[in-house]
Design a protein around this motif. Structure first.
Motif, PDB file in Angstrom:
ATOM      1  N   ASP A  53      18.451  55.517  26.517  1.00 12.76           N
ATOM      2  CA  ASP A  53      18.487  54.236  27.243  1.00 12.76           C
ATOM      3  C   ASP A  53      19.875  53.604  27.167  1.00 12.76           C
ATOM      4  N   GLU A  54      20.507  53.678  26.004  1.00 10.82           N
ATOM      5  CA  GLU A  54      21.875  53.164  25.847  1.00 10.82           C
ATOM      6  C   GLU A  54      22.846  53.895  26.760  1.00 10.82           C
ATOM      7  N   VAL A  55      22.726  55.211  26.794  1.00 14.18           N
ATOM      8  CA  VAL A  55      23.607  56.013  27.654  1.00 14.18           C
ATOM      9  C   VAL A  55      23.445  55.600  29.100  1.00 14.18           C
ATOM     10  N   MET A  56      22.206  55.410  29.536  1.00 11.82           N
ATOM     11  CA  MET A  56      21.953  55.079  30.933  1.00 11.82           C
ATOM     12  C   MET A  56      22.384  53.656  31.287  1.00 11.82           C
ATOM     13  N   ARG A  57      22.418  52.750  30.313  1.00  6.22           N
ATOM     14  CA  ARG A  57      22.844  51.366  30.576  1.00  6.22           C
ATOM     15  C   ARG A  57      24.361  51.209  30.597  1.00  6.22           C
ATOM     16  N   ARG A  58      25.082  52.170  30.046  1.00  8.25           N
ATOM     17  CA  ARG A  58      26.536  52.050  29.967  1.00  8.25           C
ATOM     18  C   ARG A  58      27.169  51.971  31.342  1.00  8.25           C
ATOM     19  N   GLU A  59      28.276  51.266  31.389  1.00  9.83           N
ATOM     20  CA  GLU A  59      29.081  51.208  32.615  1.00  9.83           C
ATOM     21  C   GLU A  59      29.918  52.480  32.658  1.00  9.83           C
ATOM     22  N   ALA A  60      29.345  53.518  33.212  1.00 12.01           N
ATOM     23  CA  ALA A  60      30.026  54.811  33.278  1.00 12.01           C
ATOM     24  C   ALA A  60      29.582  55.521  34.552  1.00 12.01           C
ATOM     25  N   SER A  61      30.323  56.546  34.906  1.00 14.45           N
ATOM     26  CA  SER A  61      29.985  57.304  36.107  1.00 14.45           C
ATOM     27  C   SER A  61      28.726  58.137  35.878  1.00 14.45           C
ATOM     28  N   THR A  62      28.128  58.556  36.961  1.00 15.44           N
ATOM     29  CA  THR A  62      26.956  59.420  36.889  1.00 15.44           C
ATOM     30  C   THR A  62      27.304  60.720  36.170  1.00 15.44           C
ATOM     31  N   SER A  63      28.489  61.215  36.411  1.00 16.69           N
ATOM     32  CA  SER A  63      28.935  62.452  35.772  1.00 16.69           C
ATOM     33  C   SER A  63      29.018  62.309  34.253  1.00 16.69           C
ATOM     34  N   THR A  64      29.550  61.190  33.788  1.00 16.50           N
ATOM     35  CA  THR A  64      29.663  60.938  32.356  1.00 16.50           C
ATOM     36  C   THR A  64      28.283  60.845  31.718  1.00 16.50           C
ATOM     37  N   LYS A  65      27.373  60.162  32.372  1.00 14.64           N
ATOM     38  CA  LYS A  65      26.013  60.049  31.863  1.00 14.64           C
ATOM     39  C   LYS A  65      25.331  61.412  31.834  1.00 14.64           C
ATOM     40  N   SER A  66      25.509  62.196  32.894  1.00 17.55           N
ATOM     41  CA  SER A  66      24.914  63.528  32.956  1.00 17.55           C
ATOM     42  C   SER A  66      25.435  64.424  31.843  1.00 17.55           C
ATOM     43  N   HIS A  67      26.733  64.322  31.568  1.00 19.47           N
ATOM     44  CA  HIS A  67      27.322  65.117  30.482  1.00 19.47           C
ATOM     45  C   HIS A  67      26.644  64.792  29.151  1.00 19.47           C
ATOM     46  N   ALA A  68      26.442  63.512  28.885  1.00 16.45           N
ATOM     47  CA  ALA A  68      25.815  63.111  27.622  1.00 16.45           C
ATOM     48  C   ALA A  68      24.382  63.622  27.545  1.00 16.45           C
ATOM     49  N   LEU A  69      23.643  63.522  28.639  1.00 16.91           N
ATOM     50  CA  LEU A  69      22.257  63.981  28.633  1.00 16.91           C
ATOM     51  C   LEU A  69      22.163  65.499  28.552  1.00 16.91           C
ATOM     52  N   CYS A  70      23.076  66.204  29.197  1.00 11.31           N
ATOM     53  CA  CYS A  70      23.106  67.668  29.087  1.00 11.31           C
ATOM     54  C   CYS A  70      23.435  68.091  27.655  1.00 11.31           C
ATOM     55  N   ALA A  71      24.283  67.329  27.003  1.00 12.93           N
ATOM     56  CA  ALA A  71      24.605  67.615  25.605  1.00 12.93           C
ATOM     57  C   ALA A  71      23.354  67.498  24.742  1.00 12.93           C
ATOM     58  N   LEU A  72      22.553  66.459  24.988  1.00 11.24           N
ATOM     59  CA  LEU A  72      21.317  66.287  24.228  1.00 11.24           C
ATOM     60  C   LEU A  72      20.333  67.413  24.522  1.00 11.24           C
ATOM     61  N   ARG A  73      20.239  67.805  25.782  1.00  5.55           N
ATOM     62  CA  ARG A  73      19.353  68.920  26.148  1.00  5.55           C
ATOM     63  C   ARG A  73      19.766  70.198  25.432  1.00  5.55           C
ATOM     64  N   PHE A  74      21.055  70.494  25.432  1.00  3.32           N
ATOM     65  CA  PHE A  74      21.534  71.701  24.760  1.00  3.32           C
ATOM     66  C   PHE A  74      21.251  71.618  23.268  1.00  3.32           C
ATOM     67  N   LEU A  75      21.565  70.491  22.663  1.00  2.00           N
ATOM     68  CA  LEU A  75      21.360  70.307  21.229  1.00  2.00           C
ATOM     69  C   LEU A  75      19.908  70.540  20.838  1.00  2.00           C
ATOM     70  N   TYR A  76      19.000  69.882  21.533  1.00  2.00           N
ATOM     71  CA  TYR A  76      17.596  69.981  21.140  1.00  2.00           C
ATOM     72  C   TYR A  76      16.921  71.266  21.611  1.00  2.00           C
TER      73      TYR A  76
END
Length: 100
Positions: A53-76
């Protein structure tokens, strides 16, 4: 360094990810660990939801948010072998306005 973060780095290298992508994924894992204040393996699904939720609320580009979520997907999914921990979110879609 956290052993799970070291394992993540090894898994990313074995999977052939670019150095810059590896660095961004590792930084996301470090931010998650710092935000939750515990080992990544001990993070609950609720803590993970709050981080997403924090990642999605950040003032950042869609690409930056996607990178963070892909990182979590890979990690888990790949490093920890628990894909059900990240099954609750979808990657953000880039807004493409229709041509005039």
């Amino acid at each position: 360094m956290d052993t799970l973060i070291a394992q993540l780095g090894q898994d990313l290298a074995r999977a052939g990810y670019a150095k810059r992508t590896q660095a961004r994924y590792l930084e996301t894992a470090r931010r998650l660990r710092a935000r939750c204040g515990c080992d990544i393996g001990a993070i609950t699904r609720e803590q993970l939801r709050e981080f997403v939720d924090e990642v999605m609320r950040r003032e950042a580009s869609t690409s930056t948010k996607s990178h963070a979520l892909c990182a979590l997907r890979f990690l888990y999914a790949r490093t920890l072998g628990t894909p059900e921990m990240v099954s609750f979110f979808r990657l953000p879609r880039k807004h493409s306005p229709l041509p005039t």
